[in-house]
Design a protein around this motif. Sequence first.
Motif, PDB file in Angstrom:
ATOM      1  N   ASP A 107       0.860  -1.191   0.023  1.00 31.03           N
ATOM      2  CA  ASP A 107       0.122  -0.238   0.057  1.00 31.03           C
ATOM      3  C   ASP A 107       0.859   1.154   0.064  1.00 31.03           C
ATOM      4  O   ASP A 107       0.600   1.982  -0.847  1.00 31.03           O
ATOM      5  CB  ASP A 107      -1.021   0.127   1.251  1.00 31.03           C
ATOM      6  CG  ASP A 107      -2.163  -1.015   1.155  1.00 31.03           C
ATOM      7  OD1 ASP A 107      -2.348  -1.160   0.191  1.00 31.03           O
ATOM      8  OD2 ASP A 107      -2.586  -1.409   2.036  1.00 31.03           O
ATOM      9  N   ARG A 127      -5.257  -5.485   1.222  1.00 35.43           N
ATOM     10  CA  ARG A 127      -4.272  -4.255   0.598  1.00 35.43           C
ATOM     11  C   ARG A 127      -5.289  -2.908   0.275  1.00 35.43           C
ATOM     12  O   ARG A 127      -6.343  -3.012  -0.625  1.00 35.43           O
ATOM     13  CB  ARG A 127      -3.942  -4.707  -0.756  1.00 35.43           C
ATOM     14  CG  ARG A 127      -2.759  -6.066  -0.727  1.00 35.43           C
ATOM     15  CD  ARG A 127      -2.351  -6.486  -2.079  1.00 35.43           C
ATOM     16  NE  ARG A 127      -1.735  -7.672  -1.749  1.00 35.43           N
ATOM     17  CZ  ARG A 127      -1.076  -8.160  -2.690  1.00 35.43           C
ATOM     18  NH1 ARG A 127      -1.216  -7.688  -4.155  1.00 35.43           N
ATOM     19  NH2 ARG A 127      -0.262  -9.541  -2.625  1.00 35.43           N
ATOM     20  N   SER A 175      -5.122  -0.228  -0.821  1.00 40.65           N
ATOM     21  CA  SER A 175      -4.725   0.659  -2.045  1.00 40.65           C
ATOM     22  C   SER A 175      -5.371   0.090  -3.045  1.00 40.65           C
ATOM     23  O   SER A 175      -5.396   0.568  -4.256  1.00 40.65           O
ATOM     24  CB  SER A 175      -3.296   0.857  -2.249  1.00 40.65           C
ATOM     25  OG  SER A 175      -2.799  -0.540  -2.205  1.00 40.65           O
TER      26      SER A 175
END
Length: 197
Positions: free
Chosen positions: A79, A191, A193
Motif C-alpha cells: 500500500d 491491501r 490501495s
Amino acid sequence: MLKEHMCEGAVEAGCDEAGRGCLCGPVSCAAVILPDGFRCDDLNDSKQLTAGKREELRRLIEKEALAWAVVMVDAEEIDRINILNASIAGMQRALDRLSVRPGHILVDGNKFKPYLDPVLNMQTPHHTVVKGDATYMSIAAASILAKTHRDELMTEYSRQYPGYGWEQNMGYPTKAHRSAIAALGATPIHRKSFRLI
C-alpha cells in the motif's frame, strides 16, 4: 523444453513473484540459482501446473538448487510503495539472501531496477524476460517457489481469518472473495490501495 541459460558461463539467478493481483496478503518473491546441467521436463510456469505437481517440484528445487530464497512483502508495504515497487524490492531482497552470488539475473516480466550486490558491492547485470517463467528454467523454478510458499501462508491465514475462502482463492479477486469482503469487511492483511469490492 525450457532454456538453461541466457549467459553461458555465468552463475545465473532467476527471479519471479506470486500474488501481484491478489486483494490481500503479501507478494511472494523468489530467487533461484540452479546447478549447471539441471534438467527437469516437468518444470514450467507455476500457473500451468497442478498444486500437487508444484509441491513435488518445490521439494526438488529446494533440494537441488545451488541457492534459493523467498521473501514476502506485506500488504502494508504494498500500500505504501505500490505493487510494482513492492515486487521489485522483494525480488532484490531475495537476491540479497542467496548464499551464492549471481553474475547475471533473469527476471520475469518487463520491469526491474538496477541491482547492487551487497556482498560484492557492485551492480549485477540483469535482463527482464516477458513470459520468462515459460522460457528459462531458473525463472520457472523461482515462480514455483514463490507460488507454493505464498499458497502455504495464505492457507494459514485462512484459519486465522475464516470466511474469505483463501484456502481456495489464495486472496485473488474472485466473486466469492469480494462478496466476503462486502459482508465481513476488510482484514488487517487486505491491501487498502486495491479496489476491494
